[in-house]
Design a protein around this motif. Structure first.
Motif, PDB file in Angstrom:
ATOM      1  N   LYS A   1       0.862  -1.195   0.000  1.00  0.00           N
ATOM      2  CA  LYS A   1       0.000   0.000   0.000  1.00  0.00           C
ATOM      3  C   LYS A   1       0.894   1.239   0.000  1.00  0.00           C
ATOM      4  O   LYS A   1       1.863   1.310   0.729  1.00  0.00           O
TER       5      LYS A   1
ATOM      6  N   THR B   1       0.980   5.617  -0.035  1.00  0.00           N
ATOM      7  CA  THR B   1       0.239   6.831   0.287  1.00  0.00           C
ATOM      8  C   THR B   1       0.863   7.998  -0.452  1.00  0.00           C
ATOM      9  O   THR B   1       2.087   8.119  -0.521  1.00  0.00           O
TER      10      THR B   1
ATOM     11  N   ASP C   1      -4.614   7.351  -1.036  1.00  0.00           N
ATOM     12  CA  ASP C   1      -3.997   6.113  -1.499  1.00  0.00           C
ATOM     13  C   ASP C   1      -3.442   6.300  -2.906  1.00  0.00           C
ATOM     14  O   ASP C   1      -4.005   7.052  -3.706  1.00  0.00           O
TER      15      ASP C   1
END
Length: 144
Positions: free
Chosen positions: A93, A95, A102
Motif C-alpha cells: 500500500k 500513500t 492512497d
C-alpha cells in the motif's frame, strides 16, 4: 542525494553524486566522470575549483548529518530493510506524499511507454502525484 538535500536544506545543485567501484571492477563501456574505480575519485573531486559551501556551512552540514543519523544497531538495520522491501513491493500500500490519499497502480495503455506501470494518486485529477521507479513526480510539472 534527496535525503541529504532535505536534511541539509540546500539546493539540489549543491550536492553532487560520486560512485566509486572497488576491488577488481572493470568497466566495459565509458563511464561518466562521477563514476570511477579505485582512486579515480580523487581526480573527479579535484576537478571542482569553486567552493559550494563556506567553512561554517560545512561544519553545520557535518553536525546535521551526525545528529540526524539513526543509531547504527540491529533494530535500525532491520527497520531500514523492511522499509526498502515495502517501498519496492508491487502489492504494498502506498500513500501520496502530497495529499496522503492512497496511490493506485496503473498501466500505460498507449504511446512510447505502453505497458509500463506507475503509481498514481487516487485523488486524480485534484492531485496529480505520480510514482515511477520509486521516484515521486507531480504530473502537473511534466512536459506534455
Amino acid at each position: 542525494m534527496k535525503a541529504l538535500e532535505a536534511l541539509l536544506d540546500v539546493p539540489a545543485e549543491t550536492i553532487l553524486s560520486l560512485v566509486v567501484f572497488s576491488g577488481s571492477a572493470v568497466f566495459k563501456t565509458r563511464m561518466p566522470g562521477n563514476v570511477t574505480a579505485g582512486g579515480g575519485y580523487v581526480c573527479y573531486i579535484e576537478s571542482f575549483r569553486e567552493p559550494v559551501l563556506n567553512d561554517f556551512q560545512v561544519q553545520e552540514a557535518m553536525e546535521r548529518i551526525e545528529t540526524g543519523r539513526l543509531a547504527p544497531n540491529r533494530e535500525t538495520h532491520c527497520q531500514h530493510v523492511e522499509q526498502l522491501k515495502a517501498r519496492f513491493e508491487p502489492s504494498a500500500k502506498r500513500t501520496c506524499p502530497e495529499c496522503e490519499s492512497d496511490m493506485v497502480l496503473h498501466t500505460v495503455k498507449r504511446g512510447a511507454n505502453a505497458g509500463n506501470r506507475f503509481w498514481g494518486c487516487s485523488a486524480y485529477p485534484k492531485c496529480r502525484q505520480v510514482e515511477v521507479d520509486g521516484c515521486y513526480i507531480n504530473a502537473k510539472k511534466l512536459p506534455s
